[in-house]
Write an enzyme that holds these catalytic residues in place. Structure first.
Site, PDB file in Angstrom:
ATOM      1  N   GLU A  67       0.873  -1.177   0.000  1.00  0.00           N
ATOM      2  CA  GLU A  67       0.000   0.000   0.000  1.00  0.00           C
ATOM      3  C   GLU A  67       0.905   1.221   0.000  1.00  0.00           C
ATOM      4  O   GLU A  67       1.702   1.411   0.926  1.00  0.00           O
ATOM      5  CB  GLU A  67      -0.942   0.056   1.207  1.00  0.00           C
ATOM      6  CG  GLU A  67      -1.897   1.247   1.064  1.00  0.00           C
ATOM      7  CD  GLU A  67      -2.624   1.654   2.338  1.00  0.00           C
ATOM      8  OE1 GLU A  67      -3.384   2.640   2.263  1.00  0.00           O
ATOM      9  OE2 GLU A  67      -2.434   1.017   3.391  1.00  0.00           O
ATOM     10  N   ASP A  87       5.213   4.576   3.704  1.00  0.00           N
ATOM     11  CA  ASP A  87       4.996   6.011   3.896  1.00  0.00           C
ATOM     12  C   ASP A  87       6.293   6.600   4.437  1.00  0.00           C
ATOM     13  O   ASP A  87       7.062   5.902   5.109  1.00  0.00           O
ATOM     14  CB  ASP A  87       3.834   6.269   4.869  1.00  0.00           C
ATOM     15  CG  ASP A  87       3.143   7.601   4.615  1.00  0.00           C
ATOM     16  OD1 ASP A  87       3.800   8.644   4.768  1.00  0.00           O
ATOM     17  OD2 ASP A  87       1.961   7.599   4.243  1.00  0.00           O
ATOM     18  N   ASP A 142      -2.638  12.190  -2.797  1.00  0.00           N
ATOM     19  CA  ASP A 142      -2.772  13.594  -3.168  1.00  0.00           C
ATOM     20  C   ASP A 142      -2.835  13.658  -4.696  1.00  0.00           C
ATOM     21  O   ASP A 142      -1.913  13.196  -5.369  1.00  0.00           O
ATOM     22  CB  ASP A 142      -1.561  14.385  -2.655  1.00  0.00           C
ATOM     23  CG  ASP A 142      -1.713  15.886  -2.851  1.00  0.00           C
ATOM     24  OD1 ASP A 142      -2.385  16.312  -3.819  1.00  0.00           O
ATOM     25  OD2 ASP A 142      -1.138  16.649  -2.054  1.00  0.00           O
ATOM     26  N   LYS A 192      -2.206  20.649  -9.846  1.00  0.00           N
ATOM     27  CA  LYS A 192      -1.473  21.638 -10.635  1.00  0.00           C
ATOM     28  C   LYS A 192      -0.504  20.953 -11.600  1.00  0.00           C
ATOM     29  O   LYS A 192       0.152  19.972 -11.250  1.00  0.00           O
ATOM     30  CB  LYS A 192      -0.705  22.589  -9.713  1.00  0.00           C
ATOM     31  CG  LYS A 192      -1.608  23.500  -8.887  1.00  0.00           C
ATOM     32  CD  LYS A 192      -0.802  24.465  -8.051  1.00  0.00           C
ATOM     33  CE  LYS A 192      -1.710  25.398  -7.252  1.00  0.00           C
ATOM     34  NZ  LYS A 192      -0.940  26.334  -6.408  1.00  0.00           N
ATOM     35  N   ASP A 229     -10.923   9.774  -3.806  1.00  0.00           N
ATOM     36  CA  ASP A 229     -12.079  10.677  -3.800  1.00  0.00           C
ATOM     37  C   ASP A 229     -11.932  11.734  -4.884  1.00  0.00           C
ATOM     38  O   ASP A 229     -12.825  12.562  -5.062  1.00  0.00           O
ATOM     39  CB  ASP A 229     -12.189  11.362  -2.435  1.00  0.00           C
ATOM     40  CG  ASP A 229     -10.996  12.281  -2.182  1.00  0.00           C
ATOM     41  OD1 ASP A 229      -9.854  11.765  -2.180  1.00  0.00           O
ATOM     42  OD2 ASP A 229     -11.182  13.490  -2.009  1.00  0.00           O
TER      43      ASP A 229
END
Length: 222
Positions: free
Chosen positions: A50, A75, A124, A128, A160
């Site tokens: 993950e 992470d 994220d 941009k 999302d």
């Protein structure tokens, strides 16, 4: 989170047998677990990553449902995945590990065809244009995933962000990759895998309360 709390979590991570925190020089000079992750887990079960695991909620949820697979949450923020690592220790989940590193270094940490599946959960979207290089489904990242995945390996993207969903679909179609399943609103439209519907993170619950649709793509990089 206060600095004292962070330091406490960093210290506790150092005591966890399921946390791996390689130094940068180790990664580039020959990481000892590269190609040997099954030895780390002491079994020959499939390995699932993950990416950007946050608190490790999805890593833990997947591991609980799939004891026949090994799961590694990745992470750079150790104080964040501390919660997942601690939960795995408390629940005696031996098929869970957490790796503290930058995602762009994964091809230095895993060998060719060592990984069976990759989950990317709520990344994220880096909307941009100048942030395109940081999107976890851009062509550079996809090439890294292809290298470490087995030939039939699968990538899951749950987000999302309608932008991220559309960007990834368009890129995959343009590259001729194999889109196995796509759903732009998993809780409204039936058919998504149970692991997509039954595991919900803290932030996902917030998105749902805001009425945001949750999207999902399952694909194979050709």
């Amino acid at each position: 989170m206060g600095s004292k709390n962070k330091l406490k979590r960093f210290k506790e991570n150092e005591t966890f047998s399921n946390v791996v925190q390689p130094k940068r020089e180790e990664i580039f000079e020959g990481f000892e677990l590269k190609g040997k992750w099954n030895e780390f887990f002491k079994n020959d079960c499939p390995i699932v990553l993950e990416l950007g695991c946050g608190k490790g909620e999805y890593t833990i949820g997947l591991a609980q449902r799939n004891p026949e697979k090994n799961f590694i949450g990745i992470d750079i923020k150790g104080a964040r995945f501390w919660r997942g690592a601690k939960s795995a220790q408390e629940e005696k989940l031996e098929n869970v590990a957490f790796l503290r590193t930058q995602i762009e270094l994964i091809d230095n940490l895993f060998d060719e065809s060592e990984i069976d599946e990759i989950w990317i959960t709520f990344p994220d979207p880096q909307i941009k244009y100048k942030r395109t290089k940081h999107r976890l489904t851009n062509p550079v990242f996809l090439k890294k995933y292809k290298h470490i995945l087995k030939p039939e390996g699968v990538v899951h993207l749950k987000t999302d962000s309608e932008f991220m969903h559309g960007y990834t679909l368009g890129l995959l179609q343009g590259q001729g990759d194999e889109i196995l399943y796509s759903n732009h609103d998993v809780y409204k439209n039936a058919g998504s895998p149970s692991e997509v519907l039954e595991i919900q993170t803290f932030y996902e619950n917030q998105y749902l309360e805001q009425g945001k649709p949750i999207t999902y793509i399952q694909f194979r990089i050709n």
